[in-house]
Each structure stands twice: as structure tokens, then as C-alpha cells.
Design an enzyme around this catalytic site. Sequence first.
Site, short mmCIF file in Angstrom:
data_model
loop_
_atom_site.label_atom_id
_atom_site.label_comp_id
_atom_site.label_asym_id
_atom_site.label_seq_id
_atom_site.Cartn_x
_atom_site.Cartn_y
_atom_site.Cartn_z
N ASP A 101 -0.42 4.27 1.29
CA ASP A 101 -1.18 5.24 2.09
C ASP A 101 -0.52 5.66 3.39
O ASP A 101 -0.99 6.58 4.07
CB ASP A 101 -2.58 4.69 2.38
CG ASP A 101 -2.55 3.28 2.98
OD1 ASP A 101 -1.66 2.98 3.78
OD2 ASP A 101 -3.45 2.47 2.62
N ASN A 106 0.83 -1.20 0.00
CA ASN A 106 0.00 0.00 0.00
C ASN A 106 0.87 1.25 0.00
O ASN A 106 2.02 1.23 0.44
CB ASN A 106 -0.93 0.01 1.22
CG ASN A 106 -1.86 -1.19 1.23
OD1 ASN A 106 -2.12 -1.79 0.19
ND2 ASN A 106 -2.36 -1.54 2.40
N CYS A 161 14.82 15.95 -13.23
CA CYS A 161 16.01 16.33 -12.46
C CYS A 161 16.15 15.59 -11.13
O CYS A 161 17.18 15.70 -10.47
CB CYS A 161 16.04 17.84 -12.21
SG CYS A 161 14.86 18.42 -10.95
N HIS A 165 6.03 -0.48 -2.50
CA HIS A 165 5.64 0.28 -3.69
C HIS A 165 5.69 1.78 -3.46
O HIS A 165 5.10 2.54 -4.22
CB HIS A 165 4.24 -0.15 -4.15
CG HIS A 165 4.18 -1.58 -4.60
ND1 HIS A 165 3.00 -2.28 -4.73
CD2 HIS A 165 5.17 -2.43 -4.95
CE1 HIS A 165 3.28 -3.52 -5.13
NE2 HIS A 165 4.58 -3.63 -5.28
N CYS A 188 10.62 14.67 -9.38
CA CYS A 188 10.69 15.15 -10.76
C CYS A 188 11.41 14.11 -11.60
O CYS A 188 12.54 13.71 -11.27
CB CYS A 188 11.43 16.48 -10.82
SG CYS A 188 11.67 17.09 -12.51
N SER A 216 -4.17 -9.32 0.88
CA SER A 216 -3.58 -9.19 -0.45
C SER A 216 -3.85 -10.44 -1.27
O SER A 216 -3.77 -11.56 -0.75
CB SER A 216 -2.06 -8.98 -0.37
OG SER A 216 -1.47 -9.00 -1.66
#
Length: 323
Positions: free
Chosen positions: A148, A146, A174, A163, A171, A268
Amino acid sequence: MQTSVSYSAEYANAESLRRADIATTHAAALRSISRVVEDSGVHSDTGAAAAGIAQMLDIGGVLVLTGAGVSTDSGIPDYRGPNGSLRRHRPMTYQEFKYDAGARHRYWARSYVGWRQMKNAQPNIVHYVLAELEEAGKVLAIITQNVDGLHSAAGARQVLPLHGDLSKIECLDCGFVEPRTALDQRLENANPGYLERLDDAELQVNPDGDVDLSDSFIADFQMVGCLSCGSEKLKPNVVYFGESVPTPRKEQAKQLLEQSSSLLIVGSSVAVMSGYKLVLDTLRAGKPVGIINAGPTRADRKATYLWRASARDALEELIDWVL
């Protein structure tokens, strides 16, 4: 002249190969998203499964792998459950996000709205029970799929967000990293009144933090650029479908597995390889695997103990047995 022509041909060939590789990876990501976890027909005795998992926790040193099913009671839907978001929404792949400016713009319009619910989500009893089991030495660490941040919010200390998490923005040009709260304020300044126009809309957040919006709202949304280089290629620090888990996280997961006595999957379906590989590696090491999930999982046939139950119901029962 010959050299110039040769160089152009080589560049064109390299670009063609690059595009083919991107397309292949994108196609693989779509297959992963659409994977349906069928019921294997394996259904162990509930009492025996519960007792086996309780014994794992009694021994201690359990490595826990959690999925979206632990956060559904916090108002964040899962992907593949009965009410999972995949029934109405396909997540964006990494290839779409990186190479399609229009897709990226759609994501940020939807994510700007969805972030309201994600940032206000609170841990539920499953998060708190797992943190308590960690405090008691029953759980070695939590690897979560998750994004969160709710395990840490509940007080768990050894948490590996396999994850990534939505609280940081990177970005792609850069590498500059910005807190999501800071980006959100800049987006609010660039889009005055945008959220108020959606006050009466019924919007449901997806596990990756965005919501479905009409094309007119997406067109009206104004994106901001990177504070360092100005690029609009800003990406949440999460692993998208079609993107590899960073090597340091893989290594950390491997080390935790080596230190553990067993693996417990909670909430899961382990449909994606990053989670399923943990199951395979645990079994290769000769350690038991327990599964607690309301629906079928990819690892049902391989589980030492299979308990078909919601994460909440099972954890509430286990805490009384173990502590």
C-alpha cells in the site's frame, strides 16, 4: 519425416512438463493461502515482552518486518486476523493471473473499483511511530509485506517493499512499466459511468486492492492494453501467491539483516515463507526476535519476546518508553 515427428513429440513432452510444473506451483500457492496459523499456546508475560522489545529499540539498529496488521487502522483489512479477508475472499495466484485470461479480467474489474479506496488510504499512527523511530536511529529499516505504500507516505525513508507495490503496472509480455494513476485514467476513459453504477453498493477492499463484484459487472468491464505492445497481460508490480520475491529484493533484505542488531515483527502472522525465513535467518545469526501481533504467528515458539497486542496499542506504548 522422422525428424518432424521426433520434434513434435519433444515439444509435446516439454509442454506437458511445463503444464505440470505450473499446476504444482499453483497447488503450493493454494496451500500457502489456506495455511492456518494456530495458537501455539506460548504466551509470554506482556510486561516482560514489552520491556524486552523496548530494550531492543534502545540499543537501536532494529530491522522491522511489517504485515497487514499495521494498515488495518487505515481501512485496509488483513489476511488472517479475526476479520481477515481470507474468511470471504481467496487471493489470485500468479499462475491464474498469467495463464487464465478470464481470471485476469475479473481481477482488473475488481481492482479498478478497489483502487478508489487503496489510493485514498492514509497512514495511521503505527506508520508514523515507526517512521519516528527510524528518524531517531532506533529502527534501521522497514521491510514490509504490504503493497500500500503507507510507510513511505508516513515519512519512513529506508523501506523495502518485499512484495512490491500497487503504484506500478508491468506488462508481462514486453516488460513496459506504467504508473497506476495513468492506467487508472485509461480505464476510466474506457468505462464511462462504470463507477457511478456502484455508488450505492457496499464494497470492502481486500489487501491486494480488489473488491468482490457480481458477474454482470465483471462482464461489462472493458480492459485496456499495454501502451507499448498492446497486450492486455498487465500486472500490478506486486508478488502474488505462487510467485517468487525478486532476487534483488532478497539480497537487499539479507544485507539489511546483516546490518541490524535484531528483528522486530509488527502486525504479521509471518505465515508465508518470505517473512518466516527472516525470522530463521535472524536466529541463526544469534540475534533476538521480537513479535508484536494481535493474533498467533508462525514464529511464536521461536520469538525472544512475544507481545500479543495490536500494533497500534503496542507502538503507542513503546514510543513513550523509547523516545
